[in-house]
Scaffold this active site. Structure first.
Site, short mmCIF file in Angstrom:
data_model
loop_
_atom_site.label_atom_id
_atom_site.label_comp_id
_atom_site.label_asym_id
_atom_site.label_seq_id
_atom_site.Cartn_x
_atom_site.Cartn_y
_atom_site.Cartn_z
N ASP A 1 0.87 -1.18 0.00
CA ASP A 1 0.00 0.00 0.00
C ASP A 1 0.91 1.24 0.00
OD1 ASP A 1 -2.14 1.70 -0.01
OD2 ASP A 1 -3.23 0.74 1.62
C1 BGC Z 1 -5.13 3.28 0.18
C2 BGC Z 1 -5.28 2.25 -0.91
C3 BGC Z 1 -5.14 2.89 -2.26
C4 BGC Z 1 -3.81 3.61 -2.34
C5 BGC Z 1 -3.54 4.26 -3.69
C6 BGC Z 1 -3.89 4.16 -0.02
O1 BGC Z 1 -3.90 5.24 0.85
O2 BGC Z 1 -5.09 2.65 1.42
O3 BGC Z 1 -6.53 1.64 -0.79
O4 BGC Z 1 -5.26 1.94 -3.28
O5 BGC Z 1 -3.79 4.62 -1.34
O6 BGC Z 1 -4.35 5.33 -3.92
#
Ligand code: BGC
Length: 709
Positions: A261
């Site tokens: 993530d």
């Molecule tokens: C979130 C993810 C997301 C990623 C990219 C993160 O802050 O937890 O769910 O896919 O950002 O945008």
């Protein structure tokens, strides 16, 4: 529907050929995902030091980036271009939890097919969805992104969404995009509903309740997986070889690629399990996290790590092979570019219709006193509330590339309708102290036959970072509700939100309550069609709605304990609140009257192996309106060596019933459908009595018993 299981083997040979030509720096480049276009270093791009991008704003830029990767890097490897397509791209669909309330897997899959086909036209080839984390504490705003509290239903929805995103594009013969199931694993356990918190849970609950959804997503063929921010029982997942390799790959057989993530690789330093970012890169890569989302730890340190320990290159090689297989499977080597004249593909009438159909199928009629709904034509209503005409707030938690202008509000839809007249007054805001707007309500309502109050949560209140400690409407919306209910007109409250709210005052003050969710671009039309009875509501709650926030976490399949909530003498209880939900899991009314016959079993015993049992009911629509009924099957394992829930969903079917029509609905089970995590931590089925319940929600239904032998 075509199954799209992703196996890397057909692509491995080509991936290995490419790998053999790569320098260490080029290999590491394939593990780097860069998320900020404004800071992108073009020299690094040309040197092949970036393998994937996120937040690419449009098709033109996507093509330009692909051109650099394909034509200006030494090996010409195309880019993965990722994006969060959470509930639609341009054609916004109901928020994921909302869509899940449809209990219609084909519609859910179809919605994601539309989303992926639009995303494809934007130059996106990798979708950071589905979010499938089981969640049982609605304080956590990200509950809105998932399918709710139940592992059985959550697994079905996860698989449907994966199939939808990875639908085969007929023009290319390749999937529109790679799905990325997230957040693996256990992120829905975020303590006390605060995002990014640690997650701690008993092993039996983890394996029995929280992990099966991820397995379902990979079994449906998901090509990629996102490792979660959280630590799980003290182990940060992004640095866990157990979760990312031993369980996911070696035990479950996942062949796809794992991405971290956002910055969760470098954040291993904050977890305090490594001393610096270099160690973070070492830990995550050796754990099996193939790609680093925007923390630059791989970019900065992997080369040094391999130089110090040449053996380490094997981890990098494995990661690169998985990245390359994903790119090959998507057909990016043959087809890296997209047509730039792409507007014609977005928000087409068919795509809007798909969004409206899902919205109409997911809205839940929570209460309907004395047939308040549907509304009568020829009457006049006061339409009021802060969300009745709020295009931006109605967009939903992850509006993505959607445009608020494309959202039809409830006000627009009702005003455009012939045969019903509405007087509109905003009345109040969702927050703040200004009560001046409420004053006119009494005067305007005096000339109306009823009131439609549209309230709830604006889109910014839920989703990532959307933790709340009080899930009531809150002031001023609750104050306004009291005022409206004092006007002594039939009051219909339409609640727009993306996660469960504590609606006790809404229920007691309103004659009818419709949960319209954050319903996508066709929200207003879907609400209108239901209010006017063009469509009978057919959504069912995929989550328990509490009476009070203090009841959370709250879910239907809890363990009974020695003093269950229903025991008459001593029991689990609160001094100041009932222990039942306001609206249980599976709840949802229709405009008809559906009767269930007794449950019939084709036999009375079920053998442990090579056997099945079929349970049937007949559902009859005893009304003059067409309805859709979600027939739900639950079971209870009466005596087992570990405690198991008193009710557990094991089947459902959404059936359409014409006026006075009846249909037989059957469910076939094997003994494995009644398994649980036993004392030895393995999937276990024990001989003994099973009670099966078939009915309209998790609290009612007719029952029948049989023995597993
Ligand atoms: C979130 C993810 C997301 C990623 C990219 C993160 O802050 O937890 O769910 O896919 O950002 O945008």
């Amino acid at each position: 529907m075509e199954k799209n299981i992703f196996h890397t083997s057909p692509y491995m040979e080509k991936a290995k050929e490419i790998l053999a030509k790569m320098t260490l720096s080029e290999k590491i480049g394939q593990t780097v995902l860069y998320g900020s276009m404004s800071q992108l270093n073009m020299d690094e791009m040309r040197a092949g030091k970036i393998g994937a991008l996120l937040n690419v704003p449009n098709v033109k830029t996507a093509n330009e980036m692909q051109r650099i990767a394909v034509e200006e890097t030494r090996l010409g490897i195309p880019l993965l271009i990722g994006h969060d397509v959470v509930h639609g791209d341009r054609t916004l669909f109901p928020a994921p939890l909302a869509g899940s309330a449809s209990f219609d897997l084909e519609l859910i899959e179809g919605a994601e097919r539309v989303a992926a086909s639009e995303a494809y036209r934007e130059g996106i080839n990798w979708i950071y969805s589905p979010m499938i984390d089981i969640a049982r504490d609605a304080r956590w705003g990200r509950m809105a992104e998932g399918a709710g509290e139940d592992k059985f239903y959550g697994s079905k929805v996860a698989a449907a969404r994966v199939r939808g995103f990875q639908s085969i594009n007929p023009e290319t013969g390749h999937p529109y995009a790679a799905a990325c199931f997230k957040h693996y694993c256990g992120y829905g356990l975020s303590e006390a509903g605060r995002d990014y918190e640690s997650c701690d849970v008993g092993e039996r609950t983890l394996y029995g309740e929280y992990l099966p959804v991820y397995k379902a997503a990979l079994e449906a063929g998901a090509m990629t997986c996102m490792s979660s921010f959280n630590s799980l029982n003290g182990v940060p997942v992004t640095g866990s070889r157990y979760y990312l390799t031993e369980l996911l790959r070696e035990k479950w057989g996942f062949e796809g690629m794992v991405v971290s993530d956002w910055q969760s690789v470098s954040e291993l330093t904050y977890h305090g399990v490594v001393k610096d970012e270099k160690d973070a890169a070492r830990l995550a890569m050796s754990a099996g996290c193939d790609m680093d989302m925007h923390s630059a730890a791989y970019d900065k340190y992997l080369e040094e790590i391999v130089k110090e320990d040449p053996e380490f290159e094997k981890y990098v090689d494995e990661a690169v092979l998985r990245v390359l297989c994903t790119k090959i499977a998507l057909g990016l080597f043959e087809n890296p570019y997209r047509e730039e004249d792409n507007e014609k593909y977005f928000l087409t009438p068919e795509n809007r219709a798909a969004s409206r159909t899902l919205a109409e199928n997911c809205m839940v009629l929570l209460k309907n006193e004395d047939g308040t709904l549907p509304l009568e034509r020829g009457k006049k209503y006061l339409l009021t509330g802060p969300l009745a005409d709020a295009k931006f707030e109605n967009m939903g938690i992850w509006g993505g590339r959607g445009d608020p202008a494309t959202v039809v509000t409830v006000k627009e839809a009702l005003e455009a309708e012939e045969g019903i007249s509405v007087e509109y007054l905003k009345g109040c805001d969702c927050e703040g102290n200004d009560r001046s707007g409420m004053k006119a309500a009494g005067r305007l309502a005096a000339s109306c036959d009823g009131i439609i109050y549209v309230c709830g949560e604006p889109c910014q209140w839920a989703g990532e970072g959307g933790g709340r400690v009080d899930l009531s409407l809150g002031s001023p919306q609750s104050d306004y509700l009291r005022l409206l209910s004092s006007l002594r007109k039939p009051l219909v409250t339409v609640v727009l939100c993306a996660r469960p709210l504590a609606l006790t005052d809404v229920d007691s003050s309103s004659n009818a309550v419709l949960l319209g969710w954050q319903g996508g671009v066709e929200l207003g039309n879907a609400v209108k069609n239901i209010l006017l009875g063009e469509v009978s509501p057919s959504g069912r709650l995929p989550v328990t709605f509490p009476r009070h926030t203090g009841q959370l976490p709250f879910y239907y399949a809890n363990l009974p304990g020695g003093r269950p909530r229903w025991r008459p003498d001593v029991r689990s209880r609160y001094r100041d609140c009932d222990t039942t939900p306001l609206y249980p899991f599976g709840h949802g009314l229709t405009y008809g009257k559906v009767e269930y016959t007794e449950v019939k079993l084709d036999k009375k015993t079920l053998a442990m192996h090579d056997d099945d049992i079929t349970a049937s009911v007949t559902v009859r629509n005893d009304s003059d309106v067409a309805v859709k009924e979600v027939v739900q099957a639950y079971f209870c394992d009466v005596v087992s060596s570990v405690e198991t829930p008193e009710r557990r969903l094991c089947g459902f079917e959404k059936v359409s019933l014409a006026p006075h029509e009846e249909k037989k609905v059957s469910f076939t089970f094997t003994a494995d459908d009644f398994s649980f995590i036993g004392l030895d931590m393995k999937d276990t089925v024990e001989p003994g009595e099973i009670v099966l319940f078939i009915g309209p929600d998790s609290t009612t239904g007719n029952e029948e018993r049989f023995e597993i032998v």
